[in-house]
Design an enzyme around this catalytic site. Structure first.
Site, PDB file in Angstrom:
ATOM      1  N   HIS A 172       3.865  -4.315  -8.460  1.00 22.74           N
ATOM      2  CA  HIS A 172       3.358  -3.312  -7.521  1.00 22.74           C
ATOM      3  C   HIS A 172       4.517  -2.601  -6.829  1.00 22.74           C
ATOM      4  O   HIS A 172       5.567  -3.191  -6.587  1.00 22.74           O
ATOM      5  CB  HIS A 172       2.372  -3.899  -6.514  1.00 22.74           C
ATOM      6  CG  HIS A 172       2.892  -5.056  -5.697  1.00 22.74           C
ATOM      7  ND1 HIS A 172       3.561  -4.885  -4.509  1.00 22.74           N
ATOM      8  CD2 HIS A 172       2.830  -6.389  -5.907  1.00 22.74           C
ATOM      9  CE1 HIS A 172       3.875  -6.071  -4.009  1.00 22.74           C
ATOM     10  NE2 HIS A 172       3.453  -6.999  -4.845  1.00 22.74           N
ATOM     11  N   ASP A 174       4.364  -1.112  -3.838  1.00 18.90           N
ATOM     12  CA  ASP A 174       4.357  -1.192  -2.371  1.00 18.90           C
ATOM     13  C   ASP A 174       4.916  -2.528  -1.878  1.00 18.90           C
ATOM     14  O   ASP A 174       5.054  -3.485  -2.650  1.00 18.90           O
ATOM     15  CB  ASP A 174       2.933  -1.004  -1.842  1.00 18.90           C
ATOM     16  CG  ASP A 174       1.959  -2.079  -2.361  1.00 18.90           C
ATOM     17  OD1 ASP A 174       1.949  -2.331  -3.581  1.00 18.90           O
ATOM     18  OD2 ASP A 174       1.243  -2.680  -1.532  1.00 18.90           O
ATOM     19  N   ASP A 207       9.489  -9.324  -3.609  1.00 26.67           N
ATOM     20  CA  ASP A 207       8.028  -9.131  -3.736  1.00 26.67           C
ATOM     21  C   ASP A 207       7.706  -7.654  -3.652  1.00 26.67           C
ATOM     22  O   ASP A 207       7.418  -7.143  -2.583  1.00 26.67           O
ATOM     23  CB  ASP A 207       7.308  -9.905  -2.636  1.00 26.67           C
ATOM     24  CG  ASP A 207       5.789  -9.723  -2.693  1.00 26.67           C
ATOM     25  OD1 ASP A 207       5.287  -9.212  -3.715  1.00 26.67           O
ATOM     26  OD2 ASP A 207       5.112 -10.073  -1.715  1.00 26.67           O
ATOM     27  N   GLU A 241      -1.104  -3.160  -3.438  1.00 28.51           N
ATOM     28  CA  GLU A 241      -1.404  -4.580  -3.659  1.00 28.51           C
ATOM     29  C   GLU A 241      -1.452  -5.327  -2.336  1.00 28.51           C
ATOM     30  O   GLU A 241      -2.272  -6.222  -2.138  1.00 28.51           O
ATOM     31  CB  GLU A 241      -0.325  -5.199  -4.565  1.00 28.51           C
ATOM     32  CG  GLU A 241      -0.703  -6.551  -5.159  1.00 28.51           C
ATOM     33  CD  GLU A 241      -0.386  -7.744  -4.268  1.00 28.51           C
ATOM     34  OE1 GLU A 241      -0.921  -8.840  -4.521  1.00 28.51           O
ATOM     35  OE2 GLU A 241       0.403  -7.596  -3.313  1.00 28.51           O
ATOM     36  N   GLU A 242      -0.580  -4.948  -1.424  1.00 25.73           N
ATOM     37  CA  GLU A 242      -0.483  -5.680  -0.161  1.00 25.73           C
ATOM     38  C   GLU A 242      -1.611  -5.320   0.801  1.00 25.73           C
ATOM     39  O   GLU A 242      -1.685  -5.865   1.895  1.00 25.73           O
ATOM     40  CB  GLU A 242       0.889  -5.433   0.490  1.00 25.73           C
ATOM     41  CG  GLU A 242       2.084  -5.852  -0.381  1.00 25.73           C
ATOM     42  CD  GLU A 242       2.214  -7.371  -0.547  1.00 25.73           C
ATOM     43  OE1 GLU A 242       1.360  -8.119  -0.039  1.00 25.73           O
ATOM     44  OE2 GLU A 242       3.173  -7.806  -1.221  1.00 25.73           O
ATOM     45  N   ASP A 270       2.093 -10.728 -14.459  1.00 25.13           N
ATOM     46  CA  ASP A 270       2.244 -10.094 -13.147  1.00 25.13           C
ATOM     47  C   ASP A 270       3.125 -10.997 -12.285  1.00 25.13           C
ATOM     48  O   ASP A 270       3.460 -12.118 -12.678  1.00 25.13           O
ATOM     49  CB  ASP A 270       0.851  -9.903 -12.515  1.00 25.13           C
ATOM     50  CG  ASP A 270       0.876  -8.989 -11.287  1.00 25.13           C
ATOM     51  OD1 ASP A 270       1.893  -8.292 -11.068  1.00 25.13           O
ATOM     52  OD2 ASP A 270      -0.135  -8.974 -10.548  1.00 25.13           O
ATOM     53  N   HIS A 546       7.548 -11.672   2.513  1.00 25.62           N
ATOM     54  CA  HIS A 546       6.685 -11.376   3.662  1.00 25.62           C
ATOM     55  C   HIS A 546       7.311 -11.768   4.994  1.00 25.62           C
ATOM     56  O   HIS A 546       6.617 -11.846   6.002  1.00 25.62           O
ATOM     57  CB  HIS A 546       5.314 -12.064   3.542  1.00 25.62           C
ATOM     58  CG  HIS A 546       4.445 -11.491   2.458  1.00 25.62           C
ATOM     59  ND1 HIS A 546       3.081 -11.489   2.514  1.00 25.62           N
ATOM     60  CD2 HIS A 546       4.748 -10.885   1.295  1.00 25.62           C
ATOM     61  CE1 HIS A 546       2.582 -10.920   1.431  1.00 25.62           C
ATOM     62  NE2 HIS A 546       3.593 -10.546   0.673  1.00 25.62           N
TER      63      HIS A 546
HETATM   64 ZN   LIG Z   1       3.616  -9.016  -4.381  1.00 27.12          ZN
END
Ligand SMILES: [Zn+2]
Ligand SMILES: *[C@@H]1O[C@H](CO)[C@@H](O)[C@H](O)[C@H]1NC(C)=O
Ligand SMILES: *[C@@H]1O[C@H](CO)[C@@H](O)[C@H](O)[C@H]1NC(C)=O
Length: 576
Positions: A172, A174, A207, A241-242, A270, A546
């Protein structure tokens, strides 16, 4: 990766498990009774069987965890040269620059984003596309590039044999946002893409712009080496995605489904879990399962009025009573055979020197088909002693996370509301959670003479109302992961052992959160959530996602490029 998840087969046992809907109570009781009888019979039978000698008493755990031989693609000097180039300092320097530049393009996604084209915060993805176009010129010149719902990216490298299903790599674009108040805590500014000699730092470094860039690097190298795939290769990059994936992955998946049909894709890789040391063994753990997810909102409505003449119980008091009931019992710890953690235990028993003997014993004694849901799962309970991270691989979680009610000290609260979060165990369902909450809320409602509206979309004064979240997900279909047969899993495992060595044990893993693959279930049974880069010296790993100081080790990133290169070629040669 989004930290979210949760449901299962109706769990017959334990009062905390799903309660049957009322009209079915009698027939349910009958089924329940026969289930108990069946379980008793079955387990006694198993017990007798265990008294008989089996292979001299030794249990063959390896058969439950077959490790495919390391798998390398066939000889091709141009492609081998391209592969060797990944190890050069020139490539290393170049990919550091490219990943760093990707991190520097800020692509935060937010929960409250408006429509595409209206909310200007989406426009960052134009900049990200420009960056990709500039950075990977061969891909953009030679492959079909399609933009789905403005910002979704689908790259197609058409293979020569249309009868072969495509290999699909996902990532992803984002990232989660950086809360402004945390910026000062970062060692390097979060959008700097700083390189310190070992790591690339910044939001998205791990990520999962690393995964996205690694896939792009791979295709760019393969194009340069004049690779001609037989099997079509697809790259599919969502952009929200987030914050749910509804505009990105969901629409990409629909588009791909229209073109290739249900089950039209050979394999999906993925972002996901990576490598882990356990019991003295290095495991690669591609995620083959995801827990389900549901948030349940519970509201108690009571008459308002002045606090000087209250009823004995206010909406807050009654809601508290219900919360106490909910927490008084936890969901069962239960490991079904399809749960990848069961395979991981077998892998541990087969290959790990430090695998606990008690677990091994229980594993060896487990009936081959653990269909009995009414009995305590001793294996799961023993394994759960390793800690909550392990326990919740085998148990539906419940967490009372949000509460509100009351606005003024002299006014009785007319409403009190709580949200309970659930991540649902493999083998269970969101319905079982709802049934249980309906039953508990029913008891409280009866006691306080309130009416109950359980998931019927209605409400009225003096009632308890249960409603589901807008976002709800059943447990993902479990990807087949039998290393003894030719399958996408054995290609993936063989590739991993070719790159990192035969001492690596590849076992299916379970994700407690969800990735964009939640929209891809119809496209293939073979979905892997896997971060294929590994660096034994890397102490940050996925632990930094995160949060502050997100980073990825360069060796990890370069190894991911190597892995993708081998995997794409192995898939191309695989006869599946
Ligand atoms: Zn991710
Ligand atoms: C890669 O970068 C390092 C240090 O940043 C440098 O010493 C080395 O010469 C570079 N390699 C190439 C091939 O440019
Ligand atoms: C329960 O509520 C109903 C109306 O909602 C009322 O008619 C009845 O008297 C109540 N019963 C008790 C025991 O309070």
């Amino acid at each position: 990766m989004k930290s979210e998840a949760a449901p299962v087969l109706p769990l017959g046992a334990g009062s905390q498990q799903g309660t049957p809907k009322r009209p079915q109570r009698k027939s349910f009781a009958l089924v329940f009774l026969s289930l108990i009888l069946f379980c008793v019979t079955f387990s006694d039978f198993g017990f007798l069987q265990r008294l008989l000698p089996q292979n001299g008493g030794a249990v063959d755990f390896k058969s439950g965890c077959t490790q495919p031989e390391p798998l390398l693609p066939g000889q091709n000097s141009d492609l081998e040269k391209a592969y060797d180039h990944i190890a050069s300092s020139a490539f290393r320097n170049a990919t550091i620059k490219r990943l760093s530049a990707a991190v520097q393009v800020k692509t935060e996604s937010f929960d409250d984003l408006g429509a595409i084209g209206e909310d200007p915060r989406w426009d960052v993805f134009y900049g990200f596309h420009d960056f990709l176009e500039k950075t990977f010129p061969r891909i953009h010149k030679q492959l079909l590039v399609e933009k789905i719902n403005t910002h979704g990216l689908l790259y197609t490298w058409k293979g020569s044999d249309e009868s072969l299903k495509p290999t699909l790599l996902m990532a992803h674009q984002d990232t989660v946002p950086v809360p402004p108040e945390t910026i000062s805590s970062w060692t390097y500014p979060p959008w700097s893409g700083a390189y310190d000699g070992q790591y690339i730092w910044g939001r998205g470094a791990s990520d999962c712009k690393n995964q996205l860039i690694a896939a792009m690097e791979t295709l760019e190298l393969l194009l340069e080496a004049k690779f001609q795939p037989k099997r079509t290769i697809l790259l599919s990059f969502g952009f929200d995605e987030e914050c749910s994936g509804t505009r990105g992955a969901s629409q990409l998946a629909d588009f791909i489904q229209k073109r290739y049909g249900n089950d039209g894709i050979a394999v999906v890789v993925d972002e996901g879990s990576g490598f882990e040391q356990a019991w003295g063994t290095l495991f690669a753990k591609p995620g083959t399962a995801e827990k389900g997810y549901t948030d349940v909102h519970i509201t108690v409505r009571m008459p308002g009025g002045h606090s000087s003449v209250p009823s004995d119980h206010t909406s807050i008091g009654i809601l508290s009573e219900l919360i106490t009931k909910i927490e008084a019992e936890q969901y069962r710890t239960r490991l079904v055979d399809a749960n990848p953690y069961y395979t991981q235990l077998q892998c541990g028993a087969a290959y790990s020197p430090e695998f606990p003997s008690k677990l091994k014993q229980l594993l060896g004694r487990r009936p081959s088909h653990n269909t009995c849901k009414a009995k305590p799962d001793h294996l799961a309970l023993e394994a759960a002693k390793q800690g909550p991270e392990i326990k919740y691989l085998m148990q539906t979680s419940q967490a009372v996370d949000v509460i509100s009610g009351g606005i003024k000290v002299n006014a009785l609260p007319e409403r009190a509301t709580v949200v309970v979060n659930h991540r649902i165990n493999i083998g269970e369902t969101t319905q079982a959670v709802k049934d249980r909450l309906t039953s508990l809320a029913g008891e409280v409602a009866k006691k306080h003479n309130l009416s109950l509206h359980a998931f019927d979309g209605k409400e009225e004064p003096s009632s308890i109302i249960l409603s589901p979240s807008t976002y709800e997900l059943e447990v993902a279909p479990v990807t087949p992961a039998d290393g003894s047969v030719k399958s996408p899993f054995s290609i993936l495992a063989g590739t991993t052992r070719a790159l990192y060595g035969k001492e690596v044990v590849v076992t299916p893993g379970i994700m407690t959160g969800n990735t964009d693959t939640r929209y891809y279930w119809d496209l293939t049974r073979h979905i892997f959530r896997f971060a294929p880069g590994f660096d034994p010296e890397d102490k940050a790993g996925l632990g930094s996602i995160h949060t502050v100081d997100e980073r990825v080790s360069v060796l990890n990133h370069v190894n991911a490029v190597r892995w993708f290169m081998l995997f794409v070629r192995n898939m191309d040669e695989a006869e599946l």
